[in-house]
Design a protein around this motif. Sequence first.
Motif, mmCIF file in Angstrom:
data_model
loop_
_atom_site.group_PDB
_atom_site.id
_atom_site.type_symbol
_atom_site.label_atom_id
_atom_site.label_comp_id
_atom_site.label_asym_id
_atom_site.label_seq_id
_atom_site.Cartn_x
_atom_site.Cartn_y
_atom_site.Cartn_z
ATOM 1 N N UNK A 244 0.836 -1.202 0.000
ATOM 2 C CA UNK A 244 0.000 0.000 0.000
ATOM 3 C C UNK A 244 0.870 1.251 0.000
ATOM 4 N N UNK A 245 0.237 2.426 0.180
ATOM 5 C CA UNK A 245 0.951 3.679 0.010
ATOM 6 C C UNK A 245 1.690 4.208 1.224
ATOM 7 N N UNK A 246 1.705 3.457 2.318
ATOM 8 C CA UNK A 246 2.355 3.969 3.529
ATOM 9 C C UNK A 246 3.840 4.223 3.314
ATOM 10 N N UNK A 247 4.535 3.298 2.669
ATOM 11 C CA UNK A 247 5.982 3.482 2.501
ATOM 12 C C UNK A 247 6.290 4.656 1.581
ATOM 13 N N UNK A 248 5.478 4.872 0.550
ATOM 14 C CA UNK A 248 5.667 6.058 -0.291
ATOM 15 C C UNK A 248 5.515 7.318 0.549
ATOM 16 N N UNK A 249 4.483 7.359 1.392
ATOM 17 C CA UNK A 249 4.259 8.519 2.257
ATOM 18 C C UNK A 249 5.431 8.731 3.202
ATOM 19 N N UNK A 250 5.910 7.646 3.788
ATOM 20 C CA UNK A 250 7.031 7.739 4.725
ATOM 21 C C UNK A 250 8.294 8.229 4.021
ATOM 22 N N UNK A 251 8.606 7.665 2.863
ATOM 23 C CA UNK A 251 9.856 8.019 2.189
ATOM 24 C C UNK A 251 9.807 9.416 1.564
ATOM 25 N N UNK A 252 8.645 9.851 1.069
ATOM 26 C CA UNK A 252 8.592 11.230 0.581
ATOM 27 C C UNK A 252 8.838 12.182 1.744
ATOM 28 N N UNK A 253 8.325 11.826 2.927
ATOM 29 C CA UNK A 253 8.568 12.631 4.113
ATOM 30 C C UNK A 253 10.021 12.584 4.555
ATOM 31 N N UNK A 254 10.634 11.416 4.417
ATOM 32 C CA UNK A 254 12.038 11.273 4.812
ATOM 33 C C UNK A 254 12.948 12.105 3.915
ATOM 34 N N UNK A 255 12.671 12.110 2.608
ATOM 35 C CA UNK A 255 13.474 12.938 1.704
ATOM 36 C C UNK A 255 13.295 14.420 2.021
ATOM 37 N N UNK A 256 12.068 14.826 2.353
ATOM 38 C CA UNK A 256 11.827 16.219 2.727
ATOM 39 C C UNK A 256 12.599 16.555 4.004
ATOM 40 N N UNK A 257 12.536 15.677 4.986
ATOM 41 C CA UNK A 257 13.241 15.877 6.256
ATOM 42 C C UNK A 257 14.738 16.048 6.023
ATOM 43 N N UNK A 259 16.171 17.097 3.241
ATOM 44 C CA UNK A 259 16.400 18.384 2.578
ATOM 45 C C UNK A 259 16.421 19.524 3.596
ATOM 46 N N UNK A 260 15.590 19.445 4.605
ATOM 47 C CA UNK A 260 15.519 20.504 5.613
ATOM 48 C C UNK A 260 16.671 20.455 6.609
ATOM 49 N N UNK A 261 17.076 19.248 6.999
ATOM 50 C CA UNK A 261 17.990 19.090 8.144
ATOM 51 C C UNK A 261 19.348 18.480 7.801
ATOM 52 N N UNK A 262 19.478 17.928 6.569
ATOM 53 C CA UNK A 262 20.658 17.173 6.151
ATOM 54 C C UNK A 262 20.829 15.891 6.969
ATOM 55 N N UNK A 263 19.741 15.407 7.556
ATOM 56 C CA UNK A 263 19.734 14.165 8.326
ATOM 57 C C UNK A 263 18.697 13.227 7.721
ATOM 58 N N UNK A 264 19.098 11.965 7.472
ATOM 59 C CA UNK A 264 18.122 10.965 7.043
ATOM 60 C C UNK A 264 17.452 10.415 8.298
ATOM 61 N N UNK A 265 16.135 10.549 8.427
ATOM 62 C CA UNK A 265 15.464 10.162 9.666
ATOM 63 C C UNK A 265 15.291 8.655 9.798
ATOM 64 N N UNK A 266 14.828 8.240 10.966
ATOM 65 C CA UNK A 266 14.540 6.831 11.235
ATOM 66 C C UNK A 266 13.197 6.485 10.595
ATOM 67 N N UNK A 267 13.236 5.884 9.416
ATOM 68 C CA UNK A 267 12.004 5.619 8.679
ATOM 69 C C UNK A 267 11.163 4.529 9.342
#
Length: 280
Positions: A244-257, A259-267
Motif C-alpha cells: 500500500x501507500x504507507x511506505x511512499x508517504x514515509x519516504x517522501x517525508x524522509x526525503x523532505x526531512x 532536505x531541511x535538516x541534512x539528516x536521514x530520519x529513522x524511517x
Amino acid sequence: MEKVYGVIGDPIGHSLSPLMHNHSFAIENIQAAYHPFLVKKEDLESAVRGMKAIGIQGFNVTIPHKEAIIPYLDEVDALAAEIGAVNTVVLRNGAYVGYNTDGIGFVKALKQAIREVNVEQKKVLIIGAGGAAKGIYYSLLAEGFTNVDLANRSVERARQLISGSTHASSSLSNAYSMEDAEENLNQYDILIQTTSVGMSPRREESPLTLEKLNRQTHVFDIIYNPYETKFLTLAKEKGCSIHNGIDMFVYQGAFAFQLWTEIWPNTDEMRKVVINRLGG
C-alpha cells in the motif's frame, strides 16, 4: 531558537505529516516544530510571502497547491520542474527552493519492497495519468527504469504525459486504455495504481479487473487509507505480493526531512507512528 516547519493545503486537518515529522524531530533531538497551515487557493501567494517573512525554514505542499505554488518560489529543482509540481520547499540562503519528493519517495519504497538486482529492467504499468502518476513516471525514468507503460481512461492524457518527458527512454513507453491494459496484465512485473479509486466513498471499487494478472507481479497502490484497497485485495487473492501507500508517504517525508535538516530520519519510527495513527 526553535525552527518552524509545516504543510500547506486545503483541506489540511487530515494530514499525518505533523505527527510524523514532529516525532522525527524529537528522535533526532532537533529543536523544531511542524504545523499544519490551512491555505486557500486565493491566499497562496500572500501565504508564501508571509512564511518567508517570518522565517519558516521549510514546508510541504499538498492539494490543491502543488502546481500553483511554482511561480511564487525563487527556484525549482530540475525534476520538480519537469514534473510540474512541488511538494517540498526549503529556505536556503534566504530563497525558497521547491522540490518534488513524491516520485522519488515511491521509487525508494518500490526498491525496498523488491530487493532484486536490475529491478530497473522490469516491465512496469502505471494506472492513471494524473499528478501522482506523472511524478512516479518521471521519477522511475530518472532512476533508470526503461520499460514503463501507462493506462488511463483517457488514452490521450496518458500519451501527453509520456510525450512531456525529456528522458530518452520515454520513447519506449506506451499508452493504453483500461480495457487494453486488463487484457495484457500478464506482461508486467510491476503494477502501480495511482488513481483515487478505492478511497472512501469508493472503497469497494477497483480501477480495473485483474483476471489476467500473474501471481509473480508486484502490485502497488499509493492509497494507504484504507490500509488495503479493493484493488490490493483482488491482487492478494491472485497470490501477488501487495504494497500500500504507507511506505511512499514515509519516504517522501524522509526525503523532505533530509532536505531541511541534512539528516536521514529513522524511517522505521516514521512508519510505526503513521500505522499506529491509522489503527494498523
